[in-house]
Each structure stands twice: as C-alpha cells, then as structure tokens.
Design a protein around this motif. Structure first.
Motif, short mmCIF file in Angstrom:
data_model
loop_
_atom_site.label_atom_id
_atom_site.label_comp_id
_atom_site.label_asym_id
_atom_site.label_seq_id
_atom_site.Cartn_x
_atom_site.Cartn_y
_atom_site.Cartn_z
N LEU A 192 0.85 -1.18 0.00
CA LEU A 192 0.00 0.00 0.00
C LEU A 192 0.88 1.23 0.00
O LEU A 192 1.86 1.30 0.75
CB LEU A 192 -0.89 0.02 1.24
CG LEU A 192 -1.80 -1.18 1.44
CD1 LEU A 192 -2.49 -1.09 2.80
CD2 LEU A 192 -2.82 -1.27 0.32
N GLN A 234 -5.10 11.07 -3.44
CA GLN A 234 -4.63 9.90 -4.16
C GLN A 234 -3.91 10.33 -5.44
O GLN A 234 -4.40 11.18 -6.18
CB GLN A 234 -5.79 8.99 -4.53
CG GLN A 234 -5.36 7.78 -5.33
CD GLN A 234 -6.53 6.95 -5.81
OE1 GLN A 234 -7.62 7.46 -6.06
NE2 GLN A 234 -6.31 5.66 -5.92
N GLU A 257 -1.32 -0.87 -4.36
CA GLU A 257 -2.44 0.05 -4.33
C GLU A 257 -1.96 1.41 -3.87
O GLU A 257 -1.36 1.52 -2.80
CB GLU A 257 -3.54 -0.45 -3.38
CG GLU A 257 -4.19 -1.75 -3.80
CD GLU A 257 -5.04 -1.62 -5.05
OE1 GLU A 257 -5.54 -0.50 -5.33
OE2 GLU A 257 -5.20 -2.63 -5.74
#
Length: 149
Positions: A91, A98, A117
């Motif tokens: 992550l 983001q 991610e």
C-alpha cells in the motif's frame, strides 16, 4: 485523526495521523515511513510522488536488488519469481490526495504477483490496519498527509 488501537501491541499499527505526522504504535513520525506488521518502522527517503520508482518499491517490499536472469529468454522473458516472504500487497499512501503510480513503476512488482495500491495516506493507513489485523502479509509506505506532487 486518532484511530482505535484494539490490535496486538506486538504488531505495528497506525494509531493516528495528521497534517504533518504519522503515528505508529503511539510514536509520532514527521517524515515518510514504511513498515510491515512486524519489525522496524523505516524512514522512507521519498519527499514527493515523483521520487517513487520501481527500485524504491522493491526496497519497501523487502526485495533485494535483482540480477537479470540470463536464461529468462528461454521462458519467453519470464518475470522474476516472488520470494516466499514477499508481501501479498504493498500500500502506498500518497499524501492528502490519491496519486496513481505510473505503470512502468508498478509493473515489476505486479509481474511478480505483488499487488500495489496507491491511495491517500488516510485511506492507506486504514486499509493497512484492516489487512494487518486479518493476518495478511502487507507492507505500507506513507507520505505525510500534506500536498505533495
């Protein structure tokens, strides 16, 4: 924001975060960090999203420098094999918002079967805590929760 701390105290847990800090196990860090559920919390030598490249992600995932397999052409250019102790998912907390990572940055790890991610630091901290509490092999790298480009 303060997060609940009901987890195993032996595991690294994000306990809070704010505009200029990330708190792991009630210890505050004013710089980017990366860590897994067990082990040391490392300073992440990344100041902004543009500093993230495939080598940086390999380091965070705990993978050493890879040497190209001179015989890979026999397998059609097969990608490097994922070590048994490699994380299932990496992550990346990209700050206040983001920011997606370029495919050439993520492809080497994705090709090995390690999920990546990218999300806001707040979302990455919450997701990490959930995956860690489920016993998943997860590593998280967090930029401070401020605008970085």
């Amino acid at each position: 924001m303060q997060l609940q701390s009901e987890s195993n105290p032996a595991l690294n847990t994000v306990t809070a975060y704010g505009p200029d800090y990330i708190e792991i196990n009630e210890v505050s860090y004013g710089h980017a960090v990366y860590f897994a559920p067990e082990g040391e919390v490392h300073q992440w030598m990344v100041q902004r999203i543009g500093d993230i490249d495939a080598g940086v992600l390999r380091q965070v995932a705990g993978l050493g420098d890879s040497k190209p397999d001179p015989m890979a052409f026999l397998d059609g250019g097969a990608t490097e094999q994922k070590p048994a102790d490699a994380p299932e998912v990496l992550l990346v907390g990209t700050g206040l918002k983001q920011h997606l990572l370029a495919s050439h940055v993520t492809q080497p790890l994705l090709g090995m079967g390690i999920g990546i991610e990218a999300m806001s630091t707040e979302a990455a901290a919450r997701t990490y805590n959930i995956l860690m509490s489920e016993g998943r092999r997860v590593v998280v790298a967090l930029l401070p929760n401020k605008e970085v480009a």
